[in-house]
Design an enzyme around this catalytic site. Structure first.
Site, mmCIF file in Angstrom:
data_model
loop_
_atom_site.group_PDB
_atom_site.id
_atom_site.type_symbol
_atom_site.label_atom_id
_atom_site.label_comp_id
_atom_site.label_asym_id
_atom_site.label_seq_id
_atom_site.Cartn_x
_atom_site.Cartn_y
_atom_site.Cartn_z
ATOM 1 C CE LYS A 239 -1.618 2.639 2.906
ATOM 2 N NZ LYS A 239 -1.475 3.893 2.119
ATOM 3 N N PRO A 240 0.865 1.983 -1.104
ATOM 4 C CG PRO A 240 0.445 2.961 -3.182
ATOM 5 C CD PRO A 240 0.114 1.755 -2.336
ATOM 6 C CD GLU B 112 13.409 4.796 7.326
ATOM 7 O OE1 GLU B 112 13.281 5.752 8.140
ATOM 8 O OE2 GLU B 112 13.328 4.906 6.102
ATOM 9 C CB CYS C 184 13.557 9.509 7.575
ATOM 10 S SG CYS C 184 11.891 9.102 7.123
ATOM 11 C CD GLU D 244 11.284 12.989 11.041
ATOM 12 O OE1 GLU D 244 12.099 12.626 10.189
ATOM 13 O OE2 GLU D 244 10.197 12.423 11.196
HETATM 14 C C1 SIN Z 1 13.707 8.272 4.050
HETATM 15 O O1 SIN Z 1 13.507 9.464 4.113
HETATM 16 O O2 SIN Z 1 13.053 7.464 4.722
HETATM 17 C C2 SIN Z 1 14.729 7.647 3.125
HETATM 18 C C3 SIN Z 1 15.834 8.512 2.784
HETATM 19 C C4 SIN Z 1 16.958 7.838 2.060
HETATM 20 O O3 SIN Z 1 16.818 6.764 1.458
HETATM 21 O O4 SIN Z 1 18.033 8.414 2.082
#
Ligand code: SIN
Length: 493
Positions: free
Chosen positions: A186-187, A264, A298, A396
Site C-alpha cells: 500500500k503506497p 523505519e 527522514c 521532525e
Molecule cells: C527516508 O527518508 O526514509 C529515506 C531517505 C533515504 O533513502 O536516504
C-alpha cells in the site's frame, strides 16, 4: 501565480489507474476512487482506486496462493526477473522521474535521480537473491549433521511513505522477491501513481501473477486496509516506513500474530560542526543532506549544532548558500526546492517557525511561505539561537528549515545530540581522527555521516535505533530481514 505541471509520458500505460490483485488490474471492489493532488497547486490531476478491507483481503488471498510457486522458483531465475525489473526501471527513468516529480513535487532532476536510486536497490537485491546462503554447523556429537537453512518468511505487507515514492517501494519489494516472498503493498495516499508504474514494470519483467499485489487507499481507508493485513496470520511480515506513532501501532496490533517487523520510523538528526572542521565541506554537506527533497527526508538534519569558534563563519557561508536556492515547480529546470507535499506539511513548518521565533530564535533568511508560487511552497530558512525547548528541536520539521544552536564543548553537544527519543541518522564534521572515533561511537543512531552529507546507498544498511525503529534496508542485512533461519539436524549417520 500557480504552476500546473503537465504530465506527458512516453508510456501512457504506466498510469494504469487500477490496482493489481492477482493477474488483474482492477477497480476497488466498491468502485470508490481516490483523487491524486498536485502539490504545486492543490489541484486534482489524476485518480486511482480507493481500496477497502475487501480489496486488502483479496490481495492477501492472491499473495498467499502465489507463495508456494514463487518460493520454488530457483534463486537464479528469480534474480533474472528482478534484474529485468531494474533494467525496465532504467529504460523508463524519464517517465518515472516525471511521475515522481508530479505527484511528490521534487524537482525533475531529483525525480530522475530517485528513479535511478530505486533501480539501484532492485539491482542490488537481484544480485543478493543468489546469496541467501545458510550454514553447515559442526555437530557436537558423532553421527549427526547440522544445518541452518534460509527460507522466505512468506507473505509480506509493505506500507510506504510519500517522500520517496519509488525508492521506498523498491527497497522493500526487491528484497522480498529476492528472498522468495510474495507481497501486498500500500503506497502513501499522496503518491500512488509511481508505485503503480513500478509494479506495472515488475509485471512486464516477468514477476508472476499474485507475487506483487497493490492496494491504493485514501487516508480515511488506510486503517481498514492495514488492519486486515495486521490481523491476518497469513501475512508473516510488515515492512513500514513512516511515523513513530504509526510504527508503534503496527507493532502492538501485529503482536497477536507475532509478525516479523521492519520499522523505519521518524528521525531527528543532529548535524554537528566542530571547531576543527573543514567549514566549506561542512556547509556543502549540510546543503546536500538538508535540502534533498526540500528537507522532506527522514535522515534530513533537523538540529544543527556549531561550535562557538566557527559558529559565525559557518552561519555566514551557509546563509549565503541557502538564500541563493531557487524555489519553484518541478517543471522548471532551475528549481532546487519544490513545493512541500501538502498544506498540512506547510502548516507544520509554519508552526515550528512561529514557535522558534517566539522562544527567541532569529531568522537570517527565509522564514515564510512563498504564496506567489503556490499554496505549498516554503522559503529555505536559516535561523540561529535555536534551543532544545523549541518544537523544531523535538519534532521532525520535514521542511527546508535549518535551526542552528551554538555549543561550547564536545561533551555538551554529544549529550544534546542524544537527547531525543529518536536515533536514525547523525552527521558531524571534524578533522581530528581521535574525535572522529569518539563521537561516532557516542552518537546513539543507526547511521552516522562523518564529513559526509550524502549517505544513501543500496549497499549500506539503512535503519535506526530507539524510537526510529528496527530492521535494516539495503545491504546484505536488507535481504536477511525477509528470511527465516531453519535449523535441520540429521541423525543416525
Ligand atoms: C527516508 O527518508 O526514509 C529515506 C531517505 C533515504 O533513502 O536516504
Amino acid at each position: 501565480m500557480t504552476n500546473t505541471m503537465t504530465l506527458t509520458l512516453e508510456r501512457k500505460d504506466l498510469m494504469p489507474g487500477r490496482q493489481l490483485i492477482g493477474a488483474e488490474w482492477r477497480e476497488a471492489i466498491d468502485g470508490r476512487r481516490l483523487d491524486v493532488i498536485d502539490p504545486a497547486t492543490n489541484d486534482v490531476f489524476a485518480s486511482v482506486p480507493d481500496g477497502s478491507a475487501a480489496d486488502a483481503r483479496a490481495a492477501v488471498d492472491a499473495a498467499h496462493a502465489a507463495f508456494p510457486a514463487w518460493r520454488a522458483v530457483p534463486a537464479k531465475q528469480r534474480a533474472q526477473i528482478i534484474k529485468r525489473w531494474n533494467d525496465l526501471v532504467m529504460v523508463h527513468q524519464e517517465d518515472l522521474g516525471r511521475l515522481i516529480s508530479r505527484e511528490q513535487g521534487k524537482p525533475l532532476a531529483e525525480g530522475r535521480g530517485e528513479a535511478a536510486y530505486a533501480a539501484s536497490y532492485i539491482e542490488w537485491f537481484a544480485e543478493e537473491a543468489t546469496r541467501a546462503n545458510g550454514d553447515i554447523i559442526p555437530a557436537p556429537v558423532p553421527g549427526r549433521r547440522m544445518f541452518a537453512l534460509k527460507e522466505p518468511v512468506g507473505v509480506v505487507a509493505t506500507i510506504t511513505p510519500w517522500n520517496f515514492p519509488a525508492a521506498m517501494i523498491a527497497r522493500k519489494i526487491a528484497p522480498a522477491l529476492a528472498a522468495g516472498c510474495t507481497v501486498v503493498c500500500k503506497p502513501a495516499e499522496d503518491t500512488p501513481l509511481t508505485s503503480l508504474a513500478l509494479i506495472k514494470l515488475a509485471q512486464e519483467a516477468g514477476v508472476p501473477a499474485g507475487v506483487i499485489n497493490i492496494v491504493t487507499a485514501s487516508r480515511e481507508r488506510t486503517p481498514e486496509v492495514v488492519d486486515v493485513w495486521l490481523d491476518d496470520a497469513r501475512v508473516r511480515k510488515i515492512s513500514f516506513t513512516g511515523s513513530t506513532p504509526v510504527g508503534q501501532h503496527l507493532a502492538r496490533r501485529s503482536a497477536n500474530t507475532l509478525k516479523k517487523l521492519s520499522l523505519e520510523l521518524g528521525g531527528n538528526a543532529p548535524f554537528i560542526v566542530f571547531e576543527d572542521a573543514d567549514i566549506d565541506a561542512a556547509v556543502e554537506g549540510l546543503m546536500a543532506a538538508k535540502f534533498r527533497n526540500g528537507g522532506q527526508t527522514c535522515v534530513s538534519p533537523n538540529r544543527v549544532f556549531v561550535q562557538d569558534k566557527v559558529h559565525d563563519a559557518f552561519v555566514d557561508k551557509l546563509t549565503a548558500r541557502v538564500g541563493a536556492l531557487k524555489v519553484g515547480p518541478a517543471t522548471d529546470p532551475g528549481s532546487q526546492i519544490g513545493p512541500m507535499i501538502n498544506s498540512r506539511s506547510v502548516e507544520k513548518i509554519e508552526r515550528h517557525m512561529q514557535d522558534a521565533v517566539t522562544r527567541g530564535a532569529m531568522v537570517l533568511t527565509g522564514g515564510k511561505r512563498l504564496v506567489d508560487l503556490g499554496p505549498n511552497y516554503f522559503a529555505p530558512t536559516v535561523m540561529v539561537k535555536a534551543d532544545a525547548t523549541m518544537a523544531c528541536s523535538c519534532e521532525e520539521t520535514f521542511g527546508p528549515v535549518v535551526p542552528i544552536t551554538r555549543f561550547m564543548t564536545e561533551a555538551e553537544v554529544i549529550a544534546a545530540a542524544n537527547d531525543t527519543p529518536f536515533g536514525l541518522a547523525a552527521y558531524f564534521y571534524s578533522t581530528d581522527v581521535r574525535r572522529i572515533w569518539r563521537v561516532a561511537e557516542a552518537l546513539e543512531t543507526g547511521i552516522v555521516g562523518i564529513n559526509e552529507g550524502a549517505l544513501a546507498a543500496e549497499a549500506a544498511p539503512f535503519g535506526g535505533v530507539k524510537a526510529s525503529g528496527y530492521g535494516r534496508e539495503g545491504s546484505v542485512h536488507g535481504l536477511d530481514d525477509y528470511l527465516h533461519t531453519k535449523y535441520l539436524c540429521q541423525g543416525q549417520l
